[in-house]
Design an enzyme around this catalytic site. Structure first.
Site, short mmCIF file in Angstrom:
data_model
loop_
_atom_site.label_atom_id
_atom_site.label_comp_id
_atom_site.label_asym_id
_atom_site.label_seq_id
_atom_site.Cartn_x
_atom_site.Cartn_y
_atom_site.Cartn_z
N HIS A 75 0.83 -1.20 0.00
CA HIS A 75 0.00 0.00 0.00
C HIS A 75 0.86 1.26 0.00
O HIS A 75 0.49 2.27 -0.59
CB HIS A 75 -0.94 -0.02 1.20
CG HIS A 75 -2.18 -0.84 0.97
ND1 HIS A 75 -3.45 -0.36 1.20
CD2 HIS A 75 -2.32 -2.10 0.49
CE1 HIS A 75 -4.33 -1.30 0.90
NE2 HIS A 75 -3.66 -2.36 0.46
N VAL A 79 1.08 4.26 -3.80
CA VAL A 79 0.59 5.64 -3.85
C VAL A 79 1.62 6.60 -4.43
O VAL A 79 1.46 7.13 -5.52
CB VAL A 79 0.13 6.10 -2.44
CG1 VAL A 79 -0.39 7.53 -2.50
CG2 VAL A 79 -0.94 5.16 -1.91
N ASP A 83 8.17 5.00 -0.22
CA ASP A 83 8.79 6.16 0.43
C ASP A 83 8.30 6.40 1.85
O ASP A 83 8.56 7.46 2.43
CB ASP A 83 8.53 7.42 -0.40
CG ASP A 83 7.04 7.73 -0.56
OD1 ASP A 83 6.21 6.98 0.00
OD2 ASP A 83 6.70 8.72 -1.23
N SER A 85 5.48 7.11 2.92
CA SER A 85 4.48 8.18 3.04
C SER A 85 3.26 7.70 3.84
O SER A 85 2.58 8.50 4.47
CB SER A 85 4.05 8.68 1.67
OG SER A 85 3.54 7.61 0.87
N PRO A 172 -5.82 -0.19 -5.63
CA PRO A 172 -6.90 -0.86 -6.35
C PRO A 172 -7.94 -1.47 -5.43
O PRO A 172 -7.59 -2.00 -4.37
CB PRO A 172 -6.17 -1.94 -7.16
CG PRO A 172 -4.92 -2.20 -6.40
CD PRO A 172 -4.52 -0.88 -5.79
N HIS A 230 -4.09 -14.03 0.44
CA HIS A 230 -4.00 -14.85 -0.77
C HIS A 230 -2.89 -15.85 -0.48
O HIS A 230 -3.17 -16.93 0.01
CB HIS A 230 -3.70 -14.01 -2.00
CG HIS A 230 -4.91 -13.31 -2.52
ND1 HIS A 230 -5.51 -12.28 -1.85
CD2 HIS A 230 -5.64 -13.50 -3.65
CE1 HIS A 230 -6.57 -11.86 -2.56
NE2 HIS A 230 -6.68 -12.60 -3.64
N THR A 282 -4.37 -23.07 2.96
CA THR A 282 -3.24 -22.84 3.87
C THR A 282 -3.05 -21.34 4.04
O THR A 282 -2.04 -20.78 3.63
CB THR A 282 -1.95 -23.48 3.32
OG1 THR A 282 -1.66 -22.92 2.02
CG2 THR A 282 -2.10 -24.99 3.19
#
Length: 359
Positions: A75, A79, A83, A85, A172, A230, A282
């Site tokens: 995440h 953006v 960095d 942020s 997304p 996932h 799993t």
């Protein structure tokens, strides 16, 4: 903001060290003023061990931590680039913190990054960036979860800006299309195979609180307590109900799996956002089970169904389902590229003294 020439230099140097270093354990410094595998060799030689010890300590008390660290990195990188942020509080950036975005719902373990930063400031004042700590925490989490021990270059600098609006737009949603995700990854220099490898982790939503023990991890010489999304983690009902109650004709889902999801998420408007549904059989191990489940129609999100049927991605899904070694190798390459995308170096950024505020 870096010039176009500077960004091109970053990209050219980056492609070189991926080809040379990946999978061979041979790490080479490349291009002056760019990311380097030996960046802290002189300025803070024990920094990676410090991060590793702290992350391991957190995992022993909270086995859901690996998924949180991995999601935090993804995440952050999505953006403005990798960095840090995402760590900035609202006050120093005039109420515009990325954490205020609804797309960052469930982001956790920021306090661990702050704690690690304090330890490193005591050892090596003003040397180690928060961005590098975030990247290292994620890559260490993958290894502690039974995944590959990925070597990443360091030297990222921290940004002085943060944008809630950018997070709203650039992160997304759970119903993202294959085309959109492929475009996102292409912009970060990932090829098609690498994009499919990272898709299994990119849209992780949360972490399942159950504790499992992964198979013996040869890299660590020990058993690994792990969690995932996932490939590591789980998803909130909020991100699943549209698929359950407004199902699209081309959304392939195993009927039995659909029944289970409806039992866990029984209403179109979730009564609570605390319910977490595991992504594969799993959910607490970093492995290739996600791809096997997707082929059986047991993928949690709509994108899981889409990548198993899209003519571009389906062959790669089948390949990863059959060959965990290949998946680990490709994921490692994708991770290095993604965690090195749009980074700030040298005077483009700063090394924050506190990760939640600019200097």
């Amino acid at each position: 903001m870096a010039s176009l020439v500077e960004r091109m230099r970053n990209h050219a140097c980056f492609m070189l060290f991926v080809k040379v270093a990946l999978g061979m354990g041979i790490l080479v410094g490349v291009c002056e003023a760019q990311l380097d595998y030996d960046y802290y060799k002189s300025s803070c030689p024990d920094m990676e061990n410090t991060v590793r010890e702290a992350v391991l300590g957190v995992i022993l008390t909270d086995p859901t931590a690996p998924a949180a660290f991995l999601r935090l990195l993804f995440h952050d990188c999505q953006v403005q680039g990798c960095d840090a942020s995402i760590l900035l509080d609202s006050k120093p950036v005039k109420g515009n913190s990325e954490m205020a975005s609804g797309m960052n719902l469930g982001i956790r373990k920021l306090e661990t990054i702050h704690s690690i930063k304090d330890k490193l400031e005591a050892k090596c004042p003003g040397q180690v960036s928060c961005a590098d700590i975030v990247a290292l925490a994620a890559k260490i989490s993958v290894a502690l979860s039974g995944g590959p021990d990925i070597q990443i270059p360091l030297g990222r600098k921290d940004s002085t800006t943060s944008s809630r609006q950018a997070a709203d737009v650039k992160i997304p949603p759970s119903n993202v299309t294959v085309d959109t995700l492929l475009d996102i990854f292409k912009s970060k220099s990932l090829n098609l195979e690498e994009s499919v490898a990272i898709m299994g982790n990119y849209l992780n939503q949360s972490a399942n609180p159950k504790v499992y023990i992964c198979p013996y991890n040869r890299n660590l010489k020990s058993f690994s307590f792990v969690t995932g999304a996932h490939t590591l983690g789980g998803g909130h009902c909020l991100n699943i109900v549209d698929r359950l109650f407004d199902r699209q004709p081309n959304d392939q889902i195993n009927p039995g799996f659909g029944v289970i999801l409806r039992l866990l998420c029984p209403t179109k408007t979730p009564l609570t956002n605390l319910t977490v549904v595991p992504n594969d059989k799993t959910p607490l191990c970093f492995d290739n089970q996600y791809y096997r489940d997707v082929l059986l129609g047991n993928g949690l999100l709509t994108i899981d169904s889409r990548i198993s049927t899209d003519q571009r991605t389906a062959p790669i899904v089948r390949q990863f389902a059959a060959d965990s070694r290949q998946f680990f190798q490709v994921f490692s390459s994708a991770f290095v590229k993604l965690s090195s995308s749009n980074v700030l170096t040298n005077k483009e950024g700063q090394v924050r003294r506190k990760c939640n505020q600019v200097n």
